[in-house]
Each structure stands twice: as structure tokens, then as C-alpha cells.
Write a protein that holds these residues in place. Structure first.
Motif, PDB file in Angstrom:
ATOM      1  N   ALA A 165      16.352  -2.646  -4.097  1.00  0.00           N
ATOM      2  CA  ALA A 165      16.980  -2.628  -2.767  1.00  0.00           C
ATOM      3  C   ALA A 165      16.063  -3.253  -1.716  1.00  0.00           C
ATOM      4  CB  ALA A 165      17.330  -1.193  -2.373  1.00  0.00           C
ATOM      5  N   LEU A 166      14.756  -2.990  -1.811  1.00  0.00           N
ATOM      6  CA  LEU A 166      13.810  -3.582  -0.872  1.00  0.00           C
ATOM      7  C   LEU A 166      13.745  -5.095  -1.045  1.00  0.00           C
ATOM      8  CD1 LEU A 166      10.917  -0.950  -1.054  1.00  0.00           C
ATOM      9  CD2 LEU A 166      12.401  -1.396   0.911  1.00  0.00           C
ATOM     10  N   ALA A 167      13.765  -5.555  -2.303  1.00  0.00           N
ATOM     11  CA  ALA A 167      13.763  -6.999  -2.561  1.00  0.00           C
ATOM     12  C   ALA A 167      15.028  -7.640  -2.000  1.00  0.00           C
ATOM     13  CB  ALA A 167      13.640  -7.259  -4.064  1.00  0.00           C
ATOM     14  N   PHE A 168      16.152  -6.955  -2.176  1.00  0.00           N
ATOM     15  CA  PHE A 168      17.406  -7.472  -1.623  1.00  0.00           C
ATOM     16  C   PHE A 168      17.331  -7.544  -0.101  1.00  0.00           C
ATOM     17  CE2 PHE A 168      21.491  -6.517   0.364  1.00  0.00           C
ATOM     18  CZ  PHE A 168      22.257  -7.589  -0.094  1.00  0.00           C
ATOM     19  N   HIS A 169      16.800  -6.492   0.524  1.00  0.00           N
ATOM     20  CA  HIS A 169      16.713  -6.467   1.983  1.00  0.00           C
ATOM     21  C   HIS A 169      15.795  -7.576   2.492  1.00  0.00           C
ATOM     22  CE1 HIS A 169      15.921  -3.977   5.900  1.00  0.00           C
ATOM     23  NE2 HIS A 169      16.657  -5.043   6.116  1.00  0.00           N
ATOM     24  N   GLY A 211      13.936  -1.632  11.557  1.00  0.00           N
ATOM     25  CA  GLY A 211      13.930  -3.032  11.145  1.00  0.00           C
ATOM     26  C   GLY A 211      12.791  -3.400  10.224  1.00  0.00           C
ATOM     27  N   ARG A 212      11.798  -2.514  10.052  1.00  0.00           N
ATOM     28  CA  ARG A 212      10.683  -2.782   9.140  1.00  0.00           C
ATOM     29  C   ARG A 212      11.158  -2.618   7.708  1.00  0.00           C
ATOM     30  NH1 ARG A 212       6.127  -4.614  12.167  1.00  0.00           N
ATOM     31  NH2 ARG A 212       6.220  -3.566  14.191  1.00  0.00           N
ATOM     32  N   LEU A 213      10.709  -3.486   6.819  1.00  0.00           N
ATOM     33  CA  LEU A 213      11.190  -3.465   5.451  1.00  0.00           C
ATOM     34  C   LEU A 213      10.948  -2.119   4.784  1.00  0.00           C
ATOM     35  CD1 LEU A 213      12.447  -5.081   3.112  1.00  0.00           C
ATOM     36  CD2 LEU A 213      10.124  -5.746   2.455  1.00  0.00           C
ATOM     37  N   CYS A 214       9.730  -1.612   4.864  1.00  0.00           N
ATOM     38  CA  CYS A 214       9.392  -0.331   4.219  1.00  0.00           C
ATOM     39  C   CYS A 214       9.358   0.815   5.218  1.00  0.00           C
ATOM     40  CB  CYS A 214       8.058  -0.439   3.491  1.00  0.00           C
ATOM     41  SG  CYS A 214       8.182  -1.265   1.882  1.00  0.00           S
ATOM     42  N   ALA A 223       0.825  -1.205   0.000  1.00  0.00           N
ATOM     43  CA  ALA A 223       0.000   0.000   0.000  1.00  0.00           C
ATOM     44  C   ALA A 223       0.864   1.261   0.000  1.00  0.00           C
ATOM     45  CB  ALA A 223      -0.931  -0.009   1.211  1.00  0.00           C
ATOM     46  N   LEU A 224       1.961   1.226   0.754  1.00  0.00           N
ATOM     47  CA  LEU A 224       2.873   2.379   0.783  1.00  0.00           C
ATOM     48  C   LEU A 224       3.470   2.656  -0.594  1.00  0.00           C
ATOM     49  CD1 LEU A 224       4.927   2.000   4.082  1.00  0.00           C
ATOM     50  CD2 LEU A 224       3.669   4.023   3.359  1.00  0.00           C
ATOM     51  N   LEU A 225       4.009   1.603  -1.205  1.00  0.00           N
ATOM     52  CA  LEU A 225       4.640   1.764  -2.517  1.00  0.00           C
ATOM     53  C   LEU A 225       3.604   2.118  -3.575  1.00  0.00           C
ATOM     54  CD1 LEU A 225       7.052  -1.296  -2.273  1.00  0.00           C
ATOM     55  CD2 LEU A 225       7.675   1.112  -2.078  1.00  0.00           C
ATOM     56  N   GLY A 226       2.423   1.483  -3.485  1.00  0.00           N
ATOM     57  CA  GLY A 226       1.356   1.821  -4.428  1.00  0.00           C
ATOM     58  C   GLY A 226       0.880   3.248  -4.257  1.00  0.00           C
TER      59      GLY A 226
END
Length: 327
Positions: free
Chosen positions: A185-189, A270-273, A10-13
Motif C-alpha cells: 500500500a505504501l509503494a502504491f501511495h 500527506g506524509r507517506l509513512c 527507519a520507521l519500517l525497520g
């Protein structure tokens, strides 16, 4: 219960919807603000690997951001002047190619992170914070005293660097490029967190003695995480310099390092997004409240205080907790 990954989507969208609205409404400035969010979130993702996974509170991560920016500025300025860069017997041609600049920025930032990490990780706690801050100030004052590349006045790049198949001067295309790198970068993380190395790093963060007892080397794990963190932050610095077509010593400032920490704390350590949510909130407050008062940081400070005291999981933590309460 709505899982955290749906909140992340939702954030990225939402960021994409803002850009789509700005594009259809012919609002290039809003697209530029969204691009700034994507780039600063990328830098936050880099720091989040060191902080959220490794427990390393760095107040000098602007070093890597600035190195990435100056790598772009130096290479582009030499391409602009048609004069090669001479480093003793080594002669380097300038370039306006983004992929080459990114590679240079990432390698230079990674080497700096390795050297700084080897020194800083000999300490811990507040001493680690102060050593990283000291390195940041060293690079800041070095950039000020470097007249070959603008010194205190900084260095301007008149034309944005190029990427094959794209018109990088078009705000929507440049945003797409930065957003794609943020997603990568998010996918890598995400993969990093669940990989054996990420799990070992998390174990070393929670209990270094126990990790060492089972054969893990906490210092080595943290050093690798610190280098990876510096590489990603350096890439963000190169993008930020390209966005503004300008680099200056402020890219090394401790204030910028503090802002990166704020992004993570606001979004959720520590949260991904978490860095995405934090960067979006920071830029929104800067844009809306900055027009009302030059002291808008007071409101930011109040928000940060509220998050630290009442919502240590950050904005994403609040959303996930509410969903859990509904269930």
C-alpha cells in the motif's frame, strides 16, 4: 540533509526490529501489538490518500473499515456453519480463504465508497465532514440492528482464515502477511503521488478553480481518490477482523474514524509513512499509559494539541525539519 525516505525506512525497520526482538524473546503479545500497528497504519494509508492528497476530511472512513470486517465475518461464519449465504436468487458459498475474503472486502468497500462519494462530494468543507459522519452512524446502527450476524454483541470467528503456504495462527507469520500488505500500500501511495493522476489531484486540492480552468474535473478526481481510499481501508478492516477473530458494530463507530484521522495528524498529513508513525505512537500510548489510567486519552489529547499547534508537519515533519536545521 537526511531525506524523508530514510526516515520512512527507519520507521519500517524499527517496527521489524521490535517484532524480531519479540520473536527471539518469545513475546507473542508484542508481535500482536505490532500487527495491530501494521493493520491500522494500512487503514491510515487509505485515508491519507483522500485527506493528504485530495484534501477530503472524512469522519466516516470507519464505514469502509467496518464493511471490510463484516465481509470477512459473514463469509467466514457461513464457511464455519457450512451454510451458503442466500441473497435473493444469488447463493454465495462461505470461504476461509484470505485472498477471496480480501477481494470481497475491497470490492464491497469500493462500491460503498463510490455511492457515498457521489452524495458527499456534492458538498465541501464542514458539510462534507458531517455527511460522511452521518453515513458512518447509519452503518453503525444498521449493524447493531442486524441480529443475523450478532447485532450489538458482534460475531465471533473461531479459527483464523487461511492463506496458501502460511500458518496464519502463528503470530509472526500473520504479522509478515500484514506487513507485506502495508508495504504494498505504501509503494502504491508513493507511485500514486507522483503519477499524473496524483499530481492532478493535488492541483485540484490546492486550487479547484485553476484545475478546472485547465480542463480537469476536481469532483471526478476526488471521487476516484475517495474510492481508492475506501478500497484500501476495507482491506485493513478485513485484516483487523481476522486478527481479533471478531467483528462488531464498533468497527463502524465515529470514534474509529477519529482515530484514523489522529494517526495521520500525529505522523504528518500527506506524509507517506505518517500513518505508520501515528499508529505506532497511538498503540504505544494505549499500551503503556492504558495500564496506568483509564483516562490515558488525556495525554493523547495533549500530544495531539502540541502537534497541531507547534508541529503541523507531524512527527515526520519534526524529524525532517531538524535535519534541515542541522544542514
Amino acid at each position: 540533509m537526511m531525506r524523508e525516505r530514510y526516515i520512512n525506512a527507519a520507521l519500517l525497520g524499527g517496527l521489524l526490529l521490535v517484532v524480531f526482538w519479540a520473536y527471539t524473546g518469545d513475546e507473542p503479545f508484542t508481535i500482536t501489538l505490532a500487527t495491530r500497528v501494521a493493520i491500522l497504519a494500512l487503514a491510515g494509508v487509505g485515508l491519507n490518500i483522500a485527506l493528504g492528497q485530495g484534501g477530503l476530511v472524512s469522519l466516516g472512513h470507519a464505514v469502509f473499515f467496518g464493511i471490510g470486517g463484516y465481509a470477512m465475518g459473514i463469509l467466514a461464519s457461513h464457511a464455519q456453519s457450512y451454510q451458503p449465504l442466500t441473497l435473493g436468487p444469488l447463493v454465495i458459498e462461505g470461504t476461509k480463504s484470505m485472498p477471496l475474503i480480501w477481494l470481497t472486502a475491497m470490492v464491497a468497500s469500493g462500491i460503498a465508497a463510490l455511492l457515498i462519494g457521489l452524495v458527499s462530494l456534492r458538498t465541501g468543507g464542514v458539510y462534507f465532514i458531517m455527511i460522511t459522519l452521518a453515513f458512518g452512524q447509519m452503518f453503525y446502527y444498521f449493524a447493531i440492528s442486524w441480529p443475523a450476524y450478532g447485532g450489538e454483541d458482534g460475531l465471533s470467528i473461531y479459527v483464523r482464515n487461511g492463506f496458501p503456504g502460511l500458518n496464519t495462527l502463528d503470530p509472526i507469520q500473520f504479522f509478515g502477511l500484514c506487513f507485506a500488505l502495508l508495504l504494498a500500500a505504501l509503494a502504491f501511495h508513493a507511485a500514486f503521488k507522483h503519477a499524473p493522476f496524483g499530481l492532478a489531484l493535488n492541483a485540484a486540492r490546492q486550487s479547484p478553480d485553476r484545475a478546472q480552468a485547465v480542463g480537469l474535473d476536481p469532483t471526478r478526481l476526488r471521487l476516484i481518490a475517495f474510492v481508492i481510499s475506501g478500497v484500501i481501508t476495507g482491506l485493513a478492516g478485513a485484516l483487523f477482523a481476522d486478527l481479533n477473530r471478531f467483528v462488531s458494530p464498533t468497527m463502524f463507530s465515529w470514534q474509529l474514524s477519529g482515530e484514523l484521522l489522529i494517526f495521520i495528524i500525529l505522523g504528518g498529513t500527506g506524509r507517506l509513512c505518517g500513518p505508520v508513525a501515528g499508529a505506532a505512537m497511538f498503540i504505544a500510548l494505549e499500551h503503556w499509559l492504558g495500564g496506568l489510567s483509564e483516562y490515558w486519552h488525556i495525554y493523547l489529547g495533549a500530544l495531539l494539541l502540541g502537534v497541531v499547534l507547534f508541529a503541523p508537519g507531524g512527527l515526520i515533519g519534526i524529524a525532517t525539519r531538524r535535519e534541515a536545521a542541522h544542514d
